[in-house]
Write a protein that holds these residues in place. Structure first.
Motif, mmCIF file in Angstrom:
data_model
loop_
_atom_site.group_PDB
_atom_site.id
_atom_site.type_symbol
_atom_site.label_atom_id
_atom_site.label_comp_id
_atom_site.label_asym_id
_atom_site.label_seq_id
_atom_site.Cartn_x
_atom_site.Cartn_y
_atom_site.Cartn_z
ATOM 1 N N GLU A 83 0.821 -1.209 0.000
ATOM 2 C CA GLU A 83 0.000 0.000 0.000
ATOM 3 C C GLU A 83 0.856 1.260 0.000
ATOM 4 O OE1 GLU A 83 -2.373 -0.712 3.458
ATOM 5 O OE2 GLU A 83 -3.967 -1.729 2.318
ATOM 6 N N ALA A 84 1.978 1.218 0.719
ATOM 7 C CA ALA A 84 2.869 2.377 0.731
ATOM 8 C C ALA A 84 3.446 2.630 -0.655
ATOM 9 C CB ALA A 84 3.986 2.169 1.750
ATOM 10 N N THR A 85 3.754 1.548 -1.373
ATOM 11 C CA THR A 85 4.264 1.692 -2.743
ATOM 12 C C THR A 85 3.199 2.307 -3.643
ATOM 13 O OG1 THR A 85 5.722 -0.228 -2.466
ATOM 14 C CG2 THR A 85 5.194 0.433 -4.722
ATOM 15 N N GLN A 86 1.982 1.817 -3.533
ATOM 16 C CA GLN A 86 0.905 2.270 -4.409
ATOM 17 C C GLN A 86 0.444 3.686 -4.086
ATOM 18 O OE1 GLN A 86 -1.884 -0.891 -3.588
ATOM 19 N NE2 GLN A 86 -1.189 -2.148 -5.308
ATOM 20 N N ASN A 87 0.540 4.080 -2.810
ATOM 21 C CA ASN A 87 -0.029 5.359 -2.367
ATOM 22 C C ASN A 87 1.019 6.390 -1.968
ATOM 23 O OD1 ASN A 87 -2.762 4.345 -2.556
ATOM 24 N ND2 ASN A 87 -2.342 3.171 -0.695
ATOM 25 N N GLN A 88 2.255 6.196 -2.357
ATOM 26 C CA GLN A 88 3.298 7.163 -2.010
ATOM 27 C C GLN A 88 2.940 8.542 -2.554
ATOM 28 O OE1 GLN A 88 7.050 6.597 -4.530
ATOM 29 N NE2 GLN A 88 6.002 4.621 -4.855
ATOM 30 N N GLN A 89 3.339 9.554 -1.813
ATOM 31 C CA GLN A 89 3.003 10.923 -2.173
ATOM 32 C C GLN A 89 4.261 11.779 -2.227
ATOM 33 O OE1 GLN A 89 -0.058 12.280 -3.000
ATOM 34 N NE2 GLN A 89 -0.812 10.157 -2.963
ATOM 35 N N GLY A 90 4.672 12.127 -3.447
ATOM 36 C CA GLY A 90 5.793 13.035 -3.596
ATOM 37 C C GLY A 90 5.403 14.446 -3.214
ATOM 38 N N GLN A 91 6.325 15.142 -2.563
ATOM 39 C CA GLN A 91 6.049 16.482 -2.033
ATOM 40 C C GLN A 91 6.653 17.585 -2.899
ATOM 41 O OE1 GLN A 91 4.061 16.410 1.011
ATOM 42 N NE2 GLN A 91 4.006 14.343 0.151
ATOM 43 N N GLY A 92 6.936 17.264 -4.157
ATOM 44 C CA GLY A 92 7.531 18.264 -5.040
ATOM 45 C C GLY A 92 9.038 18.114 -5.130
ATOM 46 N N ILE A 93 9.654 18.940 -5.974
ATOM 47 C CA ILE A 93 11.096 18.886 -6.203
ATOM 48 C C ILE A 93 11.687 20.261 -5.962
ATOM 49 C CG2 ILE A 93 11.001 19.400 -8.686
ATOM 50 C CD1 ILE A 93 13.149 16.552 -7.433
ATOM 51 N N GLN A 94 12.839 20.309 -5.315
ATOM 52 C CA GLN A 94 13.505 21.577 -5.015
ATOM 53 C C GLN A 94 14.937 21.532 -5.500
ATOM 54 O OE1 GLN A 94 13.078 21.887 -0.728
ATOM 55 N NE2 GLN A 94 11.347 23.290 -0.959
ATOM 56 N N VAL A 95 15.420 22.678 -5.974
ATOM 57 C CA VAL A 95 16.824 22.812 -6.342
ATOM 58 C C VAL A 95 17.605 23.096 -5.068
ATOM 59 C CG1 VAL A 95 18.513 24.101 -7.682
ATOM 60 C CG2 VAL A 95 16.252 23.634 -8.656
ATOM 61 N N ILE A 96 18.528 22.207 -4.735
ATOM 62 C CA ILE A 96 19.316 22.326 -3.512
ATOM 63 C C ILE A 96 20.643 23.024 -3.782
ATOM 64 C CG2 ILE A 96 20.408 21.038 -1.622
ATOM 65 C CD1 ILE A 96 17.358 20.993 -1.626
ATOM 66 N N ASP A 97 21.244 22.712 -4.922
ATOM 67 C CA ASP A 97 22.547 23.300 -5.256
ATOM 68 C C ASP A 97 22.658 23.380 -6.770
ATOM 69 O OD1 ASP A 97 25.366 24.119 -4.519
ATOM 70 O OD2 ASP A 97 25.787 22.373 -5.783
ATOM 71 N N GLN A 98 23.171 24.492 -7.272
ATOM 72 C CA GLN A 98 23.335 24.639 -8.718
ATOM 73 C C GLN A 98 24.695 25.222 -9.036
ATOM 74 O OE1 GLN A 98 20.172 26.706 -10.724
ATOM 75 N NE2 GLN A 98 21.008 26.302 -12.762
ATOM 76 N N GLN A 99 25.438 24.508 -9.877
ATOM 77 C CA GLN A 99 26.708 24.965 -10.398
ATOM 78 C C GLN A 99 26.552 25.117 -11.911
ATOM 79 O OE1 GLN A 99 29.123 25.595 -8.177
ATOM 80 N NE2 GLN A 99 27.886 24.752 -6.491
ATOM 81 N N ASN A 100 27.577 25.610 -12.557
ATOM 82 C CA ASN A 100 27.499 25.764 -14.009
ATOM 83 C C ASN A 100 27.374 24.420 -14.712
ATOM 84 O OD1 ASN A 100 27.689 27.244 -16.545
ATOM 85 N ND2 ASN A 100 29.712 26.303 -16.742
ATOM 86 N N ASN A 101 28.064 23.391 -14.165
ATOM 87 C CA ASN A 101 28.082 22.091 -14.843
ATOM 88 C C ASN A 101 27.387 20.978 -14.068
ATOM 89 O OD1 ASN A 101 29.906 21.867 -12.814
ATOM 90 N ND2 ASN A 101 31.662 21.337 -14.093
ATOM 91 N N SER A 102 26.582 21.320 -13.065
ATOM 92 C CA SER A 102 25.809 20.302 -12.336
ATOM 93 C C SER A 102 24.699 20.974 -11.545
ATOM 94 C CB SER A 102 26.708 19.495 -11.382
ATOM 95 O OG SER A 102 27.169 20.296 -10.325
ATOM 96 N N VAL A 103 23.708 20.171 -11.203
ATOM 97 C CA VAL A 103 22.620 20.652 -10.356
ATOM 98 C C VAL A 103 22.156 19.507 -9.465
ATOM 99 C CG1 VAL A 103 20.832 20.083 -12.063
ATOM 100 C CG2 VAL A 103 20.369 21.803 -10.314
ATOM 101 N N THR A 104 21.775 19.827 -8.235
ATOM 102 C CA THR A 104 21.233 18.850 -7.298
ATOM 103 C C THR A 104 19.805 19.241 -6.954
ATOM 104 O OG1 THR A 104 23.417 18.433 -6.330
ATOM 105 C CG2 THR A 104 21.489 17.726 -5.065
ATOM 106 N N LEU A 105 18.895 18.281 -7.169
ATOM 107 C CA LEU A 105 17.495 18.476 -6.818
ATOM 108 C C LEU A 105 17.106 17.448 -5.771
ATOM 109 C CD1 LEU A 105 17.729 18.516 -10.275
ATOM 110 C CD2 LEU A 105 15.615 19.784 -9.858
ATOM 111 N N GLN A 106 16.074 17.768 -5.010
ATOM 112 C CA GLN A 106 15.688 16.882 -3.913
ATOM 113 C C GLN A 106 14.169 16.778 -3.824
ATOM 114 O OE1 GLN A 106 16.619 17.738 0.439
ATOM 115 N NE2 GLN A 106 18.328 16.406 -0.160
ATOM 116 N N GLN A 107 13.699 15.551 -3.613
ATOM 117 C CA GLN A 107 12.272 15.267 -3.461
ATOM 118 C C GLN A 107 12.044 14.556 -2.133
ATOM 119 O OE1 GLN A 107 10.929 11.801 -5.475
ATOM 120 N NE2 GLN A 107 8.854 12.548 -5.852
#
Length: 531
Positions: free
Chosen positions: A308-332
């Motif tokens: 049930e947890a697999t079927q009903n998981q709820q993502g809370q959105g995505i946020q940019v945590i760190d951004q460089q010129n040649n990489s970016v880190t996002l977190q959910q």
């Protein structure tokens, strides 16, 4: 079985802890023989190595008889002419008692084709053993009681990152119940830094024997000579990464790759040079289609919260945590209310469009839950990306508690080759200790998944629910499982073992159960553009 009317103690399906507590040392006049053990029903025969480690250690124990040799199915034909292996419930008039698929307890199918577990039994039962004594010195132990090893040729292969780079042969004559050390000094290749090396030994017949042809492998062993290094995720020095956020979603452009995250923060699109590589989002997954042993120990009911947890998981959105010129880190952040847990999923994307995924799972210790069937992620790819190559345990299906026979190597084939069609559909096709695997189309375009350091994976042209009848077993057969226009990919930290001490209550051994709690794993996937 404790009465003195037999020369042996024949306690069927006695588990190791009970034997140790209630038998060993208490009946010294009689040896122990399981008249039935390791119930081979469906995807089973886990921990057979552990059982035989105990047998070889304890002199009172002499072995046992696996139940049983072959699945006792019979061919039936449907109205459309399709043949299938039938079992209890396929023949009886309505209302007449049957025992379901409890006639399907074999190491081989009714046509004698092997189940994957048969390879494990062969490996564990072998009577010639190899071990590493240090440096380039090894030992052969002849466990036979009456024959020496003069009937064998010993072959060896050295593998570098899964590829054989050198081979050789030995003639070692070792008497019964004796050992011999041997040295391969000067014969083995130089071990390069950062590469992974194994040596595989094979004991082959040097002449035909009853039922066995010349050159047949009767014993084998794989020994690690040097571990490899973890594949570091590199930030690309060339190119740049751009991010656009809208609401709770995001779009990332990196080289020839465009990546999209939806409003819940799930990775929903990965486009490489105009080719969409995803058919469904990458999501957390804690569930597997129940095996016969899972049904026997009531995991579909005990572990329902994981499904049930697999079927009903709820993502809370995505946020940019760190951004460089040649990489970016996002977190959910993902809420898992049915199991009082949450997960933090981080995505580090470089300028080549490669993605490093880190999954941090936090479980409320107060929650009463079963073992975790699995912990991982799931996604779907288009059908055309069906060319699979992997570096891990194979070539046959293997699991945490049934992998001694599956040597680490480089294997290649089609996605459909990974599956095994158990007569009653259930979990199948897992590969463990996988360093990396790729799924490519016929033009060499696709994705390469890399473990940090390793992972479990499976890939099918079916969904998990296609193999899962629900809380109770259903009268289903392998021909009932559809072949879909997709590839369902599981990228796992681990699965709980399949067990097999019995199929009516026993779980896998405790050491092969993935317990609730805090878990974390990482993996990467890289674009492959046919170069």
């Amino acid at each position: 079985f404790k009465e003195k009317h037999t020369d042996s103690v024949t306690w069927m399906y006695a588990r190791m802890d009970k034997i140790e507590r209630d038998y060993l040392g208490k009946d010294p006049e009689r040896p122990f023989i399981w008249i039935e053990y390791s119930h081979a029903m469906g995807n089973s025969n886990g921990n057979i190595k552990d059982l035989w480690d105990m047998i070889r250690k304890e002199r009172q124990m002499q072995g046992g008889f696996i139940w049983d040799w072959m699945d006792q199915g019979l061919i039936k034909t449907r109205e459309d002419g399709t043949e299938f292996w039938a079992y209890g419930g396929d023949f009886e008039p309505e209302g007449v008692y049957n025992d379901g698929n409890f006639c399907l307890n074999g190491l081989v199918n009714p046509d004698r084709s092997p189940h994957p577990a048969l390879f494990e039994v062969k490996k564990v039962y072998q009577d010639v053993h190899f071990s590493h004594k240090g440096a380039q010195q090894f030992e052969l132990f002849n466990e036979y009681f009456f024959i020496d090893t003069s009937g064998y040729q010993i072959a060896w292969d050295v593998l570098e990152d899964g590829t054989v780079i050198k081979s050789g042969n030995l003639n070692l004559q070792v008497k019964p119940q004796a050992s011999m050390e041997f040295d391969l000094q000067g014969q083995l290749p130089e071990l390069k830094a950062g590469r992974e090396y194994f040596i595989n030994f094979y004991a082959k017949t040097n002449k035909a024997q009853p039922l066995v042809e010349t050159g047949y492998i009767l014993a084998s062993e794989q020994i690690l000579l040097q571990p490899g290094t973890i594949s570091e995720f590199a930030s690309s020095n060339k190119g740049s990464v751009t991010v656009n956020t809208k609401g709770s979603g995001a779009q990332v452009a990196a080289g020839e790759v465009n990546i999209a995250f939806d409003q819940q923060g799930y990775l929903t699109s990965y486009i490489l040079s105009g080719n969409e590589l995803l058919k469904s989002p990458l999501k957390l997954n804690f569930w597997r289609a129940p095996t016969d042993n899972d049904f026997g120990n009531k995991l579909p009911k005990r572990g329902l919260a994981w499904k049930e947890a697999t079927q009903n998981q709820q993502g809370q959105g995505i946020q940019v945590i760190d951004q460089q010129n040649n990489s970016v880190t996002l977190q959910q952040r993902v809420a898992l209310k049915q199991i009082d847990a949450e997960a933090l999923v981080s995505y580090l994307i470089n300028a080549d469009g490669a993605v490093k995924i880190d999954v941090e799972f936090t479980q409320d210790s107060g929650a009463e839950l079963s073992e975790m069937p699995r912990f991982g992620t799931n996604l779907q790819m288009p059908y055309d990306y069906h060319q699979v190559t992997y570096y891990g345990r194979g070539p046959h299906e293997n699991y945490w508690d049934r992998q001694d026979s599956a040597f680490v190597g480089l294997y290649q084939g089609l996605v459909e080759d990974l599956a095994f069609a158990y007569i009653r559909p259930q979990e199948n096709g897992n590969r463990s200790d996988v360093r990396w695997f790729s799924l490519l189309n016929d033009k060499g375009v696709g994705l390469k998944f890399v473990g940090e350091p390793s992972l479990y994976f499976s890939a099918h042209h079916q969904l998990i629910e296609d193999f899962d009848p629900g809380i109770e077993k259903a009268q289903r057969h392998y021909i009932d499982v559809p072949k879909r226009d997709l590839i369902n990919v599981n990228v796992d930290y681990k699965q709980s073992g399949v067990g097999g001490d019995n199929s009516w209550g026993a779980k896998a051994l405790d050491k092969y159960l993935l317990q609730p709690g805090n878990h974390r794993y990482s993996f990467q996937f890289h674009p492959v553009n046919g170069e």
